[in-house]
Design an enzyme around this catalytic site. Structure first.
Site, PDB file in Angstrom:
ATOM      1  N   PHE A  95     -14.202  -3.257   0.997  1.00  0.00           N
ATOM      2  CA  PHE A  95     -15.245  -2.255   0.762  1.00  0.00           C
ATOM      3  C   PHE A  95     -15.381  -1.883  -0.720  1.00  0.00           C
ATOM      4  O   PHE A  95     -16.405  -1.341  -1.121  1.00  0.00           O
ATOM      5  CB  PHE A  95     -15.012  -1.018   1.632  1.00  0.00           C
ATOM      6  CG  PHE A  95     -14.944  -1.334   3.097  1.00  0.00           C
ATOM      7  CD1 PHE A  95     -15.822  -2.253   3.650  1.00  0.00           C
ATOM      8  CD2 PHE A  95     -13.998  -0.741   3.924  1.00  0.00           C
ATOM      9  CE1 PHE A  95     -15.764  -2.581   5.006  1.00  0.00           C
ATOM     10  CE2 PHE A  95     -13.935  -1.061   5.273  1.00  0.00           C
ATOM     11  CZ  PHE A  95     -14.809  -1.982   5.818  1.00  0.00           C
ATOM     12  N   SER A 138      -5.206   5.009   5.150  1.00  0.00           N
ATOM     13  CA  SER A 138      -4.910   3.574   5.136  1.00  0.00           C
ATOM     14  C   SER A 138      -4.425   3.098   3.775  1.00  0.00           C
ATOM     15  O   SER A 138      -3.511   2.287   3.680  1.00  0.00           O
ATOM     16  CB  SER A 138      -6.163   2.779   5.524  1.00  0.00           C
ATOM     17  OG  SER A 138      -6.603   3.174   6.801  1.00  0.00           O
ATOM     18  N   ARG A 189       0.834  -1.217   0.000  1.00  0.00           N
ATOM     19  CA  ARG A 189       0.000   0.000   0.000  1.00  0.00           C
ATOM     20  C   ARG A 189       0.865   1.263   0.000  1.00  0.00           C
ATOM     21  O   ARG A 189       0.469   2.302  -0.528  1.00  0.00           O
ATOM     22  CB  ARG A 189      -0.981   0.009   1.173  1.00  0.00           C
ATOM     23  CG  ARG A 189      -0.347  -0.025   2.536  1.00  0.00           C
ATOM     24  CD  ARG A 189      -1.410   0.031   3.626  1.00  0.00           C
ATOM     25  NE  ARG A 189      -0.842  -0.214   4.943  1.00  0.00           N
ATOM     26  CZ  ARG A 189      -1.244   0.386   6.043  1.00  0.00           C
ATOM     27  NH1 ARG A 189      -2.211   1.283   5.990  1.00  0.00           N
ATOM     28  NH2 ARG A 189      -0.704   0.091   7.206  1.00  0.00           N
ATOM     29  N   HIS A 237      -5.447  -3.628   2.223  1.00  0.00           N
ATOM     30  CA  HIS A 237      -5.814  -4.535   3.314  1.00  0.00           C
ATOM     31  C   HIS A 237      -6.454  -5.818   2.787  1.00  0.00           C
ATOM     32  O   HIS A 237      -7.432  -6.317   3.331  1.00  0.00           O
ATOM     33  CB  HIS A 237      -6.741  -3.847   4.317  1.00  0.00           C
ATOM     34  CG  HIS A 237      -6.096  -2.711   5.063  1.00  0.00           C
ATOM     35  ND1 HIS A 237      -5.494  -1.652   4.431  1.00  0.00           N
ATOM     36  CD2 HIS A 237      -5.969  -2.471   6.394  1.00  0.00           C
ATOM     37  CE1 HIS A 237      -5.010  -0.808   5.321  1.00  0.00           C
ATOM     38  NE2 HIS A 237      -5.282  -1.287   6.522  1.00  0.00           N
ATOM     39  N   ASP A 289      -7.796  -6.894  12.699  1.00  0.00           N
ATOM     40  CA  ASP A 289      -9.126  -6.325  12.453  1.00  0.00           C
ATOM     41  C   ASP A 289     -10.194  -7.412  12.346  1.00  0.00           C
ATOM     42  O   ASP A 289     -11.382  -7.152  12.521  1.00  0.00           O
ATOM     43  CB  ASP A 289      -9.127  -5.501  11.151  1.00  0.00           C
ATOM     44  CG  ASP A 289      -8.664  -4.066  11.386  1.00  0.00           C
ATOM     45  OD1 ASP A 289      -8.613  -3.651  12.563  1.00  0.00           O
ATOM     46  OD2 ASP A 289      -8.353  -3.376  10.404  1.00  0.00           O
ATOM     47  N   ARG A 341      -1.891  -4.602   3.783  1.00  0.00           N
ATOM     48  CA  ARG A 341      -1.715  -3.674   4.904  1.00  0.00           C
ATOM     49  C   ARG A 341      -0.291  -3.716   5.445  1.00  0.00           C
ATOM     50  O   ARG A 341       0.298  -2.679   5.754  1.00  0.00           O
ATOM     51  CB  ARG A 341      -2.676  -4.048   6.031  1.00  0.00           C
ATOM     52  CG  ARG A 341      -2.509  -3.190   7.277  1.00  0.00           C
ATOM     53  CD  ARG A 341      -3.364  -3.714   8.425  1.00  0.00           C
ATOM     54  NE  ARG A 341      -3.346  -2.797   9.553  1.00  0.00           N
ATOM     55  CZ  ARG A 341      -2.372  -2.729  10.450  1.00  0.00           C
ATOM     56  NH1 ARG A 341      -1.320  -3.539  10.347  1.00  0.00           N
ATOM     57  NH2 ARG A 341      -2.421  -1.858  11.438  1.00  0.00           N
ATOM     58  N   GLU A 393     -18.925   4.012  -0.956  1.00  0.00           N
ATOM     59  CA  GLU A 393     -18.106   3.431  -2.027  1.00  0.00           C
ATOM     60  C   GLU A 393     -18.835   3.341  -3.363  1.00  0.00           C
ATOM     61  O   GLU A 393     -18.228   3.479  -4.426  1.00  0.00           O
ATOM     62  CB  GLU A 393     -17.627   2.031  -1.606  1.00  0.00           C
ATOM     63  CG  GLU A 393     -16.740   2.017  -0.363  1.00  0.00           C
ATOM     64  CD  GLU A 393     -17.526   2.143   0.942  1.00  0.00           C
ATOM     65  OE1 GLU A 393     -18.764   1.989   0.921  1.00  0.00           O
ATOM     66  OE2 GLU A 393     -16.896   2.386   1.990  1.00  0.00           O
TER      67      GLU A 393
END
Lengths: 269, 313
Positions: free
Chosen positions: B83, B37, B11, B108, B116, B166, B58
């Protein structure tokens, strides 16, 4: 064009609409007939486009979010010169430039690929943001159906349009009160749309969507209002112009029979 | 190719790439409240006028990107991989179907995401986007390759989905070697004639570890960083199938529909090369460290090595 000419053009488009759907044996007459007066006023008098260069980057955009009302779009695109009679009458047939739902990939003069409800306002917002970055004064027009605004994405876009203060984004809600299965009030009443959009920060005007005088004047109002996004709530009649289709949920998505076509054209002379 | 010791999360590479792309005024960045993020935040800081915040919405973001693409912009939109899936139909109908070039990045991705828990661990994104006609689907393995491949998207004619991770993983490339990467072409990191490990994302470094372990046992493995799942480098797969006893795929993704499936779909036509798939079996993840989760899901270098050994017997 003056209002009388626009009304005659709308009548001509209505004839195209019922002929197209009859020829295809499928399609959506109700929502095409409710929307057509507005489309006629927009295309004949307002939108800036170039027949020779349909992809002209600085053209105004018309985003038909209720893509099932494609016959309405094709009828006016034919009248302004984008598509031939033959192409128009090939509606829904294999290989036709007139796909079942409007599709920018297939048809010159179409700015959006619709068919899945709730997406058009977001797309129009993207067009408006890009225009502002380019310091362009091109206008973005989006038409949605009233059943369509049951989609959550519509309200995501409505919120974002106010947040980003896109003044050249012009929304038209075709408030014909009927959706696929039944009346909107039976399926999921959307209520006072003007009040809801106002509370989202939009400037809103309600009109009779079949009064050419009101339609033309609302389009001018919306186009001149560049301080915030504007919405025209057009109260319309599903199937307008053909008595047995008017306010009749069964003609949301049904082709007229041979006899019904004959009767329709008789009423639309 | 030796693996430099420094680590970087893919990322971070996405974030660096956006900065490199900023010199092209057509480039715009869209965010859905996860720019810190996905690392688009660096672009936002320097180019706020070309960064659009869409909030936690989104579906709207995907179509705003699409509208901008239709108006001459090159949009890069990002959120968590999971998402992006909320806007899947929007990508299908509003981006890919009209052929509008929007570049979507889902960070992620995979169980490697960690603590998470399962709600944030997309293990199906690559499968989903692979099914969309015309979509390019990528999953780079480290920061430098993610940066290079994202930069290459500037001149890419198709809409794309890029999954980033991530957490940091060992670098497989350095500033020079990453320049040889090309969208759609698998990158051979290690050569061996017995078995070929075809992997993507965080599993590439695991695959290299597996290859070293196998080498100590007398089995030589080729390791491929198949950063592009679609279009798949079938030429390379055919070459590997011709010289090795079998293929092993390795991915931090469901075995249903991901890299393993893509390779299986191809080899089913070429005479049935023996194939083993290392990936998340038909189950969800949970909270835990990346290492704990990879062990629980059976996607460590040891699992890759076992699959390779099974092909040798």
């Amino acid at each position: 064009m003056d209002n009388v000419q626009l009304e005659e053009l709308a009548r001509q488009c209505r004839r195209h609409i019922v002929r197209m759907i009859h020829s295809a044996g499928a399609g959506h007459p109700g929502g095409s007939l409710s929307a057509i007066d507005i489309l006629v006023a927009l295309y004949a008098n307002k939108l800036r486009f170039d027949l020779e260069n349909p992809d002209w980057y600085d053209r105004d955009r018309f985003v038909m979010s209720k893509g099932h009302a494609s016959p309405a779009v094709y009828s006016i695109l034919h009248e302004v010169g984008f598509i031939s009679e033959e192409d128009m009458m090939s509606f829904r047939k294999m290989g036709s430039v007139c796909q079942g739902h409007v599709d920018m990939k297939w048809t010159d003069g179409v700015d959006f690929s619709a068919g899945s409800l709730g997406m058009g306002l977001s797309f129009g917002l993207g067009c408006a943001l890009a225009a502002r970055m380019d310091s362009s004064n091109r206008d973005i027009w989006v038409m949605v159906g009233d059943g369509e605004i049951q989609e959550g994405q519509f309200w995501e876009a409505a919120m974002a349009a106010d947040f980003h203060s896109v003044g050249r984004l012009n929304l038209i809600v075709d408030r014909n009160r009927i959706q696929n299965d039944d009346f909107v009030e039976v399926q999921m009443e959307v209520g006072d749309v003007a009040k809801k959009l106002s509370s989202f920060g939009w400037d809103v005007k309600e009109i009779d969507g079949h009064s050419m005088e009101e339609v033309v004047s609302a389009i001018e109002w919306s186009s001149n209002n560049i301080g915030s996004p504007t919405a025209i709530i057009a109260h319309t009649t599903k199937g307008k112009g053909v008595s047995f289709m008017e306010n009749n949920p069964s003609f949301h998505g049904k082709a007229p029979t041979d006899e019904e076509l004959r009767m329709s054209l008789e009423e639309l002379t | 190719m030796s693996a430099p010791s420094k680590g970087g999360a893919s990322r971070d590479g996405y974030g660096s790439a956006l900065l490199r792309l900023s010199s092209d005024s057509r480039v715009v960045v869209l965010e859905a409240d996860l720019g810190k993020s996905t690392k688009s935040c660096h672009f936002r800081e320097l180019y706020p006028e070309r960064t659009i915040s869409l909030g936690i919405a989104e579906q709207n973001m995907v179509l705003v990107a699409s509208g901008m693409a239709s108006s001459g912009k090159i949009p890069f939109a990002s959120t968590f991989a999971i998402f992006t899936e909320r806007g899947f139909e929007q990508v299908r109908n509003g981006v890919a179907r009209p052929g509008l070039v929007v570049h979507l990045c889902g960070s992620h991705g995979g169980v490697h995401t960690g603590t998470d828990g399962s709600s944030a661990q997309s293990i199906e994104d690559l499968a989903l986007y692979r099914t969309i006609p015309g979509m390019t689907v990528m999953h780079p393995c480290d920061d430098l390759s993610a940066e290079e491949l994202t930069v290459q998207l500037l001149n890419h004619d198709n809409p794309s989905y890029t999954r980033t991770a991530r957490n940091k993983t060992p670098r497989m490339y350095d500033q020079e070697t990453c320049k040889s990467l090309k969208i759609g072409k698998g990158s051979v990191l290690r050569e061996g004639g017995d078995v070929a490990i075809i992997s993507c994302g965080v599993m590439v470094s695991e695959s290299m570890k597996a290859a070293e372990y196998l080498s100590s046992k007398g089995i030589e493995a080729t390791v491929v960083d198949m950063h592009t799942l679609k279009p798949l480098d079938t030429e390379l797969i055919d070459e590997l199938a011709g010289k090795c006893k079998g293929l092993v795929t390795a991915e931090d993704h469901s075995v249903i529909g991901g890299l393993g499936s893509a390779v299986a779909e191809h080899v089913s036509y070429n005479g049935g090369t023996p194939l083993r798939m290392v990936g998340v079996s038909d189950r969800f993840g949970e909270s835990g460290t990346p290492q704990e989760l990879m062990e629980a899901m059976g996607i460590t270098y040891g699992d890759i090595a076992i699959s390779c050994e099974s092909l040798m017997s």
